[in-house]
Enzyme design. Structure first.
Site, short mmCIF file in Angstrom:
data_model
loop_
_atom_site.label_atom_id
_atom_site.label_comp_id
_atom_site.label_asym_id
_atom_site.label_seq_id
_atom_site.Cartn_x
_atom_site.Cartn_y
_atom_site.Cartn_z
N CYS A 139 -33.36 30.68 82.67
CA CYS A 139 -32.49 29.27 81.71
C CYS A 139 -33.81 30.02 80.44
O CYS A 139 -34.39 30.69 80.19
CB CYS A 139 -33.11 28.28 82.17
SG CYS A 139 -34.73 27.42 82.33
N THR A 140 -33.12 29.08 79.15
CA THR A 140 -33.75 29.13 78.12
C THR A 140 -35.49 28.72 77.80
O THR A 140 -35.52 30.19 77.20
CB THR A 140 -33.14 28.68 77.16
OG1 THR A 140 -31.28 28.29 76.82
CG2 THR A 140 -33.34 27.75 75.18
#
Length: 265
Positions: A182-183
């Site tokens: 994810c980020t």
């Protein structure tokens, strides 16, 4: 670029939330920082922007609390603060999954660092010879901006849809090494714990998420830009504001915070 942007999270048990919120808000105001900090019984999730001296002073202050001693932010730069103001919010979860049995504050999920993942992707196999499969745990509007080549993308509208999506697709992961990402790492950490609970073996999170991967490698195997939940909209593979960003992400960030969901991490 004079503004330093910090993204960090830590799953750790917190039981003094109102007093902690007050102390953090006071310190952020004193340093004129902007951004978003979420606090919940399971930990802290933050994104801060300000001059280097101010962000450094805040992190030094925060790490004096033993619960946050190991907090290591991902760092990027910009010409201006990408948030309009400072918010410190109390939430039920710092990343909303709505699965009470998933308790990352009780122990970290297995992780692989950026350099190791880069090497695995170059080889197409992990060190044990298993095929490596990347799993994107972000929302569809984020993956539209950029993602790892060949990654599984469930086109999620929100992270709460992830548990059902992966549970219905378990056969895909049999015999493979799965790396969720994810980020900044927060969503993929919960994702790994859920996948382990489903009986999926050989599953890891990308330590530090996309931001750490771009910081520590040359960005190989990444395609496009990385959506971020602030006024920059996205950053490129050098972690600079993207040349052609999507519409401002700050409204999305504030809506996510209001729902107790994700910020920049």
């Amino acid at each position: 670029m004079s503004i330093q942007n910090l993204a960090a999270y830590k799953f750790v048990q917190l039981d003094d939330l109102p007093a902690l919120r007050a102390r953090i808000a006071e310190r952020c105001a004193a340093l004129a920082l902007k951004g978003t900090i979420l606090l919940a019984p399971e930990g802290i999730n933050l994104f801060l922007a300000g001059p280097r001296a101010a962000t450094g002073a805040f992190m030094d202050w925060l790490r004096q609390d033993p619960r946050f001693a190991g907090l290591a932010p991902k760092v990027s730069l910009s010409d201006a603060a990408p948030f309009g103001r400072m918010r410190v919010r109390l939430k039920r979860e710092i990343i909303t999954m709505r699965h009470a049995t998933i308790r990352p504050e009780g122990g970290r999920a297995p992780a692989v660092d950026a350099a190791t993942l880069r090497r695995w992707l170059d080889a197409g196999r992990d060190d044990a010879g298993r095929e490596v499969l990347l799993l994107d745990t972000r929302n569809d509007y984020e993956t539209d901006v950029g993602l790892f080549e060949g990654a599984v993308d469930y086109r999620l509208r929100r992270f709460t849809e992830f548990p059902a999506a992966v549970a219905a697709d378990r056969a895909r992961y049999v015999g493979k090494t799965v790396v969720s990402y994810c980020t900044g790492g927060i969503r993929c950490e919960k994702a790994v714990l859920h996948m382990q609970a489903l009986g999926i073996e050989h599953v890891f999170q990308l330590d530090g998420g996309i931001l750490k991967y771009l910081e520590d490698t040359d960005g190989a195997h990444w395609r496009g830009d990385c959506f971020v939940f602030d006024g920059r909209g996205a950053v490129d593979a050098r972690l600079a504001p993207a040349a052609s960003p999507p519409p401002s992400a700050e409204p999305a960030a504030q809506a996510a915070c209001a729902d107790g969901a994700e910020t920049a991490a």
